[in-house]
Design an enzyme around this catalytic site. Sequence first.
Site, mmCIF file in Angstrom:
data_model
loop_
_atom_site.group_PDB
_atom_site.id
_atom_site.type_symbol
_atom_site.label_atom_id
_atom_site.label_comp_id
_atom_site.label_asym_id
_atom_site.label_seq_id
_atom_site.Cartn_x
_atom_site.Cartn_y
_atom_site.Cartn_z
ATOM 1 C CD GLU A 35 -3.340 0.639 1.920
ATOM 2 O OE1 GLU A 35 -4.371 1.294 1.745
ATOM 3 O OE2 GLU A 35 -3.169 -0.126 2.900
ATOM 4 C CE1 TYR A 105 -3.476 -3.894 1.111
ATOM 5 C CE2 TYR A 105 -3.387 -2.561 -0.879
ATOM 6 C CZ TYR A 105 -3.924 -2.823 0.368
ATOM 7 O OH TYR A 105 -4.916 -2.014 0.873
ATOM 8 C CG ASP A 144 -2.696 -6.051 4.420
ATOM 9 O OD1 ASP A 144 -3.343 -6.980 4.948
ATOM 10 O OD2 ASP A 144 -3.176 -4.914 4.243
ATOM 11 C CG ASN A 146 -6.712 -6.943 3.614
ATOM 12 O OD1 ASN A 146 -7.043 -6.371 4.657
ATOM 13 N ND2 ASN A 146 -6.317 -6.290 2.538
ATOM 14 C CG ASP A 241 -4.018 1.327 8.792
ATOM 15 O OD1 ASP A 241 -2.952 1.243 8.157
ATOM 16 O OD2 ASP A 241 -5.139 1.192 8.254
#
Length: 250
Positions: A35, A105, A144, A146, A241
Amino acid sequence: MKMISWNVNGLRAVVKKGFMDFFKTADADVFCLQEIKLQEGQIVMDLPGYHLYWNYAEKKGYSGTAVFTRQEPLTVHYGINHVNHANEGRALTLEFDDFYLVNVYTPNSQHGLLRLDYRLEWEEAVLDYVSELDSLKPVVLCGDLNVAHQEIDLKNPKANRKNSGFTPEERGKMTEFLKRGFTDSFRYFHPDLSGAYTWWSYRTDCRPRNIGWRIDYFLVSDRMAPIMKNAKIHSEIEGSDHCPIELVIQ
């Protein structure tokens, strides 16, 4: 070899929040980012001794991945060889002498699971792609992803069973991936550790209260597990985050 993975949620923003301090302190051999949210020419990184590789999304200010590595790779591949997943800069593969490094990602299923079908198609494509690489030499996949795989991987599992990142479909894909011959490095070293998260919502002070999710991973081919030395979460590092995660292999 020390490897770091971090969803920076905008590289230009996190550079203003101490990124270089952590980069220098971590002293990693390989640094993987997700990201990055930028296009070519929008940032200058002065990283002597590192080779820099970028995969930008076509959409400005969105997605994207990068890898900074001390050792020059044998080859670099952009994407996962799938026409439907070629425009968002979500994957970078570096081939080294003894293994492939795949930095990804994973698409978010979004609120209301509006993108769940696309996400599941991505999962199938990644599994096929990584399995093909694994037939040639071992693979380290990071990024990531997710998904919180098990209930131990998020603070409030019961309240999130139908939410993006914890649906049965997404968790099932992770289970399938691991069954195909891969090891979750963090759980290898910390099988029962709770409260270990890598992402916290910006809402309602979730991070200070550690109301989080573990959705960032280093997965390795099972045959690499014996050469892993350590896996950890740098939850003390802010600026995004997400926080950085680390894997050390012999």
